[in-house]
Design a protein around this motif. Sequence first.
Motif, PDB file in Angstrom:
ATOM      1  N   ARG A  19       0.850  -1.185   0.000  1.00 14.72           N
ATOM      2  CA  ARG A  19       0.000   0.000   0.000  1.00 14.72           C
ATOM      3  C   ARG A  19       0.890   1.240   0.000  1.00 14.72           C
ATOM      4  O   ARG A  19       1.688   1.427   0.916  1.00 14.72           O
ATOM      5  N   LEU A  20       0.730   2.036  -1.021  1.00 12.54           N
ATOM      6  CA  LEU A  20       1.461   3.295  -1.121  1.00 12.54           C
ATOM      7  C   LEU A  20       0.625   4.428  -0.539  1.00 12.54           C
ATOM      8  O   LEU A  20      -0.598   4.421  -0.660  1.00 12.54           O
ATOM      9  N   SER A  21       1.312   5.385   0.057  1.00  9.49           N
ATOM     10  CA  SER A  21       0.655   6.561   0.619  1.00  9.49           C
ATOM     11  C   SER A  21       1.226   7.821  -0.021  1.00  9.49           C
ATOM     12  O   SER A  21       2.407   7.866  -0.357  1.00  9.49           O
ATOM     13  N   CYS A  22       0.385   8.819  -0.151  1.00 15.55           N
ATOM     14  CA  CYS A  22       0.805  10.127  -0.656  1.00 15.55           C
ATOM     15  C   CYS A  22       0.170  11.173   0.255  1.00 15.55           C
ATOM     16  O   CYS A  22      -1.043  11.403   0.185  1.00 15.55           O
ATOM     17  N   ASP A  72      -7.972   9.441   2.417  1.00 17.50           N
ATOM     18  CA  ASP A  72      -8.412   9.696   3.787  1.00 17.50           C
ATOM     19  C   ASP A  72      -8.402  11.212   3.948  1.00 17.50           C
ATOM     20  O   ASP A  72      -7.329  11.816   4.071  1.00 17.50           O
ATOM     21  N   ASN A  73      -9.578  11.802   3.926  1.00 17.40           N
ATOM     22  CA  ASN A  73      -9.652  13.262   3.965  1.00 17.40           C
ATOM     23  C   ASN A  73      -9.086  13.834   5.266  1.00 17.40           C
ATOM     24  O   ASN A  73      -8.457  14.898   5.267  1.00 17.40           O
ATOM     25  N   ALA A  74      -9.296  13.129   6.353  1.00 16.38           N
ATOM     26  CA  ALA A  74      -8.807  13.615   7.648  1.00 16.38           C
ATOM     27  C   ALA A  74      -7.280  13.670   7.686  1.00 16.38           C
ATOM     28  O   ALA A  74      -6.695  14.529   8.346  1.00 16.38           O
ATOM     29  N   LYS A  75      -6.655  12.735   6.980  1.00 21.80           N
ATOM     30  CA  LYS A  75      -5.185  12.693   6.944  1.00 21.80           C
ATOM     31  C   LYS A  75      -4.627  13.409   5.713  1.00 21.80           C
ATOM     32  O   LYS A  75      -3.404  13.456   5.540  1.00 21.80           O
ATOM     33  N   ASN A  76      -5.524  13.900   4.858  1.00 24.05           N
ATOM     34  CA  ASN A  76      -5.111  14.556   3.614  1.00 24.05           C
ATOM     35  C   ASN A  76      -4.137  13.678   2.826  1.00 24.05           C
ATOM     36  O   ASN A  76      -3.107  14.143   2.330  1.00 24.05           O
ATOM     37  N   THR A  77      -4.494  12.419   2.729  1.00 24.01           N
ATOM     38  CA  THR A  77      -3.607  11.406   2.150  1.00 24.01           C
ATOM     39  C   THR A  77      -4.372  10.578   1.120  1.00 24.01           C
ATOM     40  O   THR A  77      -5.545  10.259   1.317  1.00 24.01           O
ATOM     41  N   VAL A  78      -3.681  10.251   0.051  1.00 22.98           N
ATOM     42  CA  VAL A  78      -4.202   9.375  -0.993  1.00 22.98           C
ATOM     43  C   VAL A  78      -3.418   8.073  -0.943  1.00 22.98           C
ATOM     44  O   VAL A  78      -2.193   8.092  -0.726  1.00 22.98           O
ATOM     45  N   TYR A  79      -4.096   6.968  -1.158  1.00 16.70           N
ATOM     46  CA  TYR A  79      -3.474   5.649  -1.087  1.00 16.70           C
ATOM     47  C   TYR A  79      -3.585   4.922  -2.421  1.00 16.70           C
ATOM     48  O   TYR A  79      -4.479   5.189  -3.221  1.00 16.70           O
ATOM     49  N   LEU A  80      -2.685   3.984  -2.616  1.00 10.27           N
ATOM     50  CA  LEU A  80      -2.799   3.046  -3.727  1.00 10.27           C
ATOM     51  C   LEU A  80      -2.562   1.659  -3.155  1.00 10.27           C
ATOM     52  O   LEU A  80      -1.426   1.311  -2.803  1.00 10.27           O
ATOM     53  N   GLN A  81      -3.626   0.897  -3.020  1.00 12.68           N
ATOM     54  CA  GLN A  81      -3.521  -0.491  -2.563  1.00 12.68           C
ATOM     55  C   GLN A  81      -3.244  -1.355  -3.780  1.00 12.68           C
ATOM     56  O   GLN A  81      -4.019  -1.350  -4.741  1.00 12.68           O
ATOM     57  N   MET A  82      -2.162  -2.087  -3.735  1.00 14.52           N
ATOM     58  CA  MET A  82      -1.737  -2.900  -4.871  1.00 14.52           C
ATOM     59  C   MET A  82      -1.733  -4.357  -4.450  1.00 14.52           C
ATOM     60  O   MET A  82      -0.969  -4.740  -3.550  1.00 14.52           O
TER      61      MET A  82
END
Length: 114
Positions: A19-22, A72-82
């Motif tokens: 899982r990548l996080s941005c 995740d709007n609360a964390k202001n983060t976008v994920y990529l589950q691979m």
Amino acid sequence: QVQLVESGGGLVQAGGSLRLSCTASGIIVSINAMGWYRQAPGKQREWVAKILSGGLTNYADSVKGRFTISRDNAKNTVYLQMNSLKSEDTAVYFCKAFVSAGYWGQGTQVTVSS
């Protein structure tokens, strides 16, 4: 100032998952389109997935059914589950914010061993 910081890359065996996080600063991911791209050695950067402000998602055919983009709007983060990773998924993965001319993160390496 907009900053995107990717994390979560690494070495994984074929068939495995990552899982990548941005994590973004300077923009709000929930009201902007965000995307993931990747660049393999010797190849051009290619689009992987996108999530629009309304939550609609799109995927490249090569990853459809295996990858999932979310935020995740609360964390202001976008994920990529691979999931079900293949050797051909090996690349540097970049996060992009579709704001103004576009902002990019520094990238995170994903290596899938066969």
